[in-house]
Write an enzyme that holds these catalytic residues in place. Structure first.
Site, PDB file in Angstrom:
ATOM      1  N   LYS A  22      -7.806  24.500  26.684  1.00 29.78           N
ATOM      2  CA  LYS A  22      -9.268  24.645  26.814  1.00 29.78           C
ATOM      3  C   LYS A  22      -9.837  23.577  27.730  1.00 29.78           C
ATOM      4  O   LYS A  22     -10.645  23.858  28.622  1.00 29.78           O
ATOM      5  CB  LYS A  22      -9.941  24.547  25.442  1.00 29.78           C
ATOM      6  CG  LYS A  22     -11.472  24.557  25.503  1.00 29.78           C
ATOM      7  CD  LYS A  22     -12.097  24.370  24.136  1.00 29.78           C
ATOM      8  CE  LYS A  22     -12.376  22.922  23.822  1.00 29.78           C
ATOM      9  NZ  LYS A  22     -13.606  22.399  24.476  1.00 29.78           N
ATOM     10  N   ASN A  23      -9.423  22.335  27.513  1.00 32.60           N
ATOM     11  CA  ASN A  23     -10.013  21.227  28.258  1.00 32.60           C
ATOM     12  C   ASN A  23      -9.497  21.135  29.693  1.00 32.60           C
ATOM     13  O   ASN A  23     -10.028  20.361  30.485  1.00 32.60           O
ATOM     14  CB  ASN A  23      -9.762  19.904  27.529  1.00 32.60           C
ATOM     15  CG  ASN A  23     -10.548  19.812  26.237  1.00 32.60           C
ATOM     16  OD1 ASN A  23     -11.598  20.436  26.094  1.00 32.60           O
ATOM     17  ND2 ASN A  23     -10.043  19.048  25.285  1.00 32.60           N
ATOM     18  N   CYS A 118     -20.394  20.358  20.699  1.00 31.86           N
ATOM     19  CA  CYS A 118     -20.250  19.836  19.343  1.00 31.86           C
ATOM     20  C   CYS A 118     -21.078  18.571  19.146  1.00 31.86           C
ATOM     21  O   CYS A 118     -21.136  17.710  20.026  1.00 31.86           O
ATOM     22  CB  CYS A 118     -18.777  19.516  19.051  1.00 31.86           C
ATOM     23  SG  CYS A 118     -17.748  20.984  18.861  1.00 31.86           S
ATOM     24  N   ARG A 123     -22.847  11.683  24.016  1.00 35.17           N
ATOM     25  CA  ARG A 123     -21.914  11.766  25.140  1.00 35.17           C
ATOM     26  C   ARG A 123     -22.747  11.809  26.418  1.00 35.17           C
ATOM     27  O   ARG A 123     -22.888  12.843  27.056  1.00 35.17           O
ATOM     28  CB  ARG A 123     -21.014  13.001  24.994  1.00 35.17           C
ATOM     29  CG  ARG A 123     -20.103  12.899  23.780  1.00 35.17           C
ATOM     30  CD  ARG A 123     -19.051  13.975  23.760  1.00 35.17           C
ATOM     31  NE  ARG A 123     -19.581  15.241  23.281  1.00 35.17           N
ATOM     32  CZ  ARG A 123     -18.857  16.340  23.123  1.00 35.17           C
ATOM     33  NH1 ARG A 123     -17.574  16.325  23.408  1.00 35.17           N
ATOM     34  NH2 ARG A 123     -19.397  17.448  22.679  1.00 35.17           N
ATOM     35  N   ASP A 307      -9.646  13.936  19.406  1.00 34.53           N
ATOM     36  CA  ASP A 307      -9.668  15.340  18.988  1.00 34.53           C
ATOM     37  C   ASP A 307      -8.687  15.637  17.854  1.00 34.53           C
ATOM     38  O   ASP A 307      -8.792  16.676  17.197  1.00 34.53           O
ATOM     39  CB  ASP A 307      -9.351  16.257  20.173  1.00 34.53           C
ATOM     40  CG  ASP A 307     -10.565  16.519  21.048  1.00 34.53           C
ATOM     41  OD1 ASP A 307     -11.677  16.104  20.671  1.00 34.53           O
ATOM     42  OD2 ASP A 307     -10.403  17.129  22.120  1.00 34.53           O
ATOM     43  N   ARG A 399     -14.558  28.549  19.527  1.00 31.19           N
ATOM     44  CA  ARG A 399     -14.831  27.993  20.851  1.00 31.19           C
ATOM     45  C   ARG A 399     -13.567  27.418  21.473  1.00 31.19           C
ATOM     46  O   ARG A 399     -13.437  27.381  22.695  1.00 31.19           O
ATOM     47  CB  ARG A 399     -15.883  26.870  20.774  1.00 31.19           C
ATOM     48  CG  ARG A 399     -17.329  27.307  20.644  1.00 31.19           C
ATOM     49  CD  ARG A 399     -18.250  26.084  20.712  1.00 31.19           C
ATOM     50  NE  ARG A 399     -17.865  25.228  21.827  1.00 31.19           N
ATOM     51  CZ  ARG A 399     -17.547  23.942  21.719  1.00 31.19           C
ATOM     52  NH1 ARG A 399     -17.557  23.351  20.544  1.00 31.19           N
ATOM     53  NH2 ARG A 399     -17.212  23.250  22.793  1.00 31.19           N
TER      54      ARG A 399
END
Length: 420
Positions: A22-23, A118, A123, A307, A399
């Site tokens: 995903k990232n 999230c 951030r 994470d 997600r």
């Protein structure tokens, strides 16, 4: 709203295939609009965030075609028709900010709403904007939006006060079309940075040092289309490693890069988990000996990933002994603690530290998925809890995990999805 109903399942056994990261895929998708040509991205995970990024790219003029049978996406952006990312999309995903660098490089203008995602803590995007300013952009911040404009990006030397992944990616993408040389110091070193740099270099960029704390980008006149396969998702890999350990199971995890999960391997081995890397994948066994406590401290890569913190904390509630978890990356990433304690865990938080008294008998309860990784941690806790655990707000989980329920069920987990 959909929910997961999770029942105590016993040890998980079998094989699981890890999806694309995903990232990694989100910045690669954003980078594709740096060229007029078509780009093909393969090993794309089936995620809500990917769908949002597709819509975001379409809103600025990209033609996006998805081939679900091959897990591929084709992106072609002959012309940028809008330099602004719509708020209704940006609010759903923080990674939307990653279109700012490519838009600025391609058109000289980018406007974006302050991003969502999230709620795991502040951030801020100041590091992104700092980089753009050094490259020559004028920044205007308004109520809920930020706009950058420039006649021509010029290379510069940028020191990041924190090795932010997003800022490193955004600045790197913008710098590919800047005039001259750009140096990013104290850059993020994550594998996803390397994957993005590899994609950009295939497009004709000149990037060196990705994966180290200093990245050098020599600007080029233009970029061309390419084909690229996304790396496996290291956090999904870690999730199933923890699932094997937590349920005292035996899982063969396929499509993995062991170097990307070294800290997770090290900590699980400290707890007594056996991990063996072979030609067919990584085998993780939590069924060979009693498992014991350990301490973790989250750090930027190559340290223990933030994470994985909630997932590992969920696991530590089930092992013998007392553990200490220290979160140094996000200040609000203990929201799952209250939910785990509702299930019978004994976790006390003080500042950045959490003290976990292990070997708890967990009980099923109604819990809320407060963020993406916390939601997965609660699902794993439910596999160990007596009775039924009802996990709500699972859109967070969807997600970032591709076919999470299906993969767990393939290993023997008792989990169903219901519409509320």
């Amino acid at each position: 709203m959909a929910k997961f109903l999770v029942d105590k399942s016993g040890p998980l056994f079998g094989e699981v295939e890890i999806s694309g990261s995903k990232n990694a895929v989100l910045p690669i998708m954003a980078a594709s609009i740096l060229t007029e040509d078509k780009c093909e991205i393969t090993d794309v995970p089936a995620l809500r965030d990917v769908d949002v990024m597709c819509k975001l790219l379409q809103s600025v003029g990209a033609k996006v075609t998805e081939d679900y049978s091959e897990n591929s996406i084709f992106i072609e952006t002959e012309k940028i028709i809008a330099e602004e990312a719509p708020y209704e999309l940006v609010k759903r995903m923080r990674a939307s900010i990653l279109v700012m660098g490519p838009l600025l490089a391609r058109t000289g203008k980018a406007r974006i709403s302050l991003p969502g995602g999230c709620a795991i803590g502040a951030r801020p995007i100041e590091l992104h904007l700092k980089g753009f300013r050094i490259l020559g952009a004028k920044i205007v911040e308004g109520h809920g939006y930020v706009e950058a404009t420039v006649d021509k990006l010029m290379g510069g030397k940028i020191y990041l006060d924190f090795p932010s992944v997003g800022a490193t990616e955004n600045i790197m993408m913008a710098a590919t079309l800047a005039e001259g040389v750009t140096i990013i110091e104290n850059a993020a070193e994550e594998p996803e940075i390397v994957d993005l740099a590899n994609f950009l270099n295939k497009m004709g960029a000149k990037i060196k040092g990705a994966g180290t704390d200093t990245i050098k980008i020599e600007g080029v006149q233009d970029l061309h289309g390419t084909k690229h396969a996304v790396i496996p998702d290291r956090i999904e890999t870690g999730t199933f490693m923890v699932a094997a350990a937590m349920t005292r199971g035996n899982i063969l995890i396929k499509n993995v890069v062991p170097d990307h999960v070294k800290p997770v391997i090290a900590k699980l081995v400290e707890c007594g988990v056996e991990i063996e890397d072979g030609d067919d994948g990584m085998r993780v066994r939590g069924d060979l000996r009693p498992l014991i406590a350990t301490d973790i401290k989250t750090m930027p890569y190559p340290g223990f990933p933030t994470d994985m913190q909630s997932l590992f904390m969920s696991f530590l509630t089930t092992v013998e002994g007392t553990s200490v978890v220290i979160e140094t990356v996000f200040e609000n990433r203990y929201m799952h603690v209250g939910e785990l304690n509702r299930m019978g865990a004994n976790i006390k938080v003080e500042g950045k530290s959490a003290l976990i008294q292990g070997k708890r008998e967990l009980q099923g309860a109604q819990v809320i998925s407060t963020d993406l990784r916390a939601g997965a941690a609660l699902v794993l806790a439910g596999l160990m809890a007596e009775g039924t655990t009802e996990v709500s707000e699972i859109y967070h989980i969807e997600r970032g995990y591709s076919f999470f329920m299906e993969k767990l069920r393939g290993l023997g987990a008792k989990i169903t999805r219901i519409e509320d």
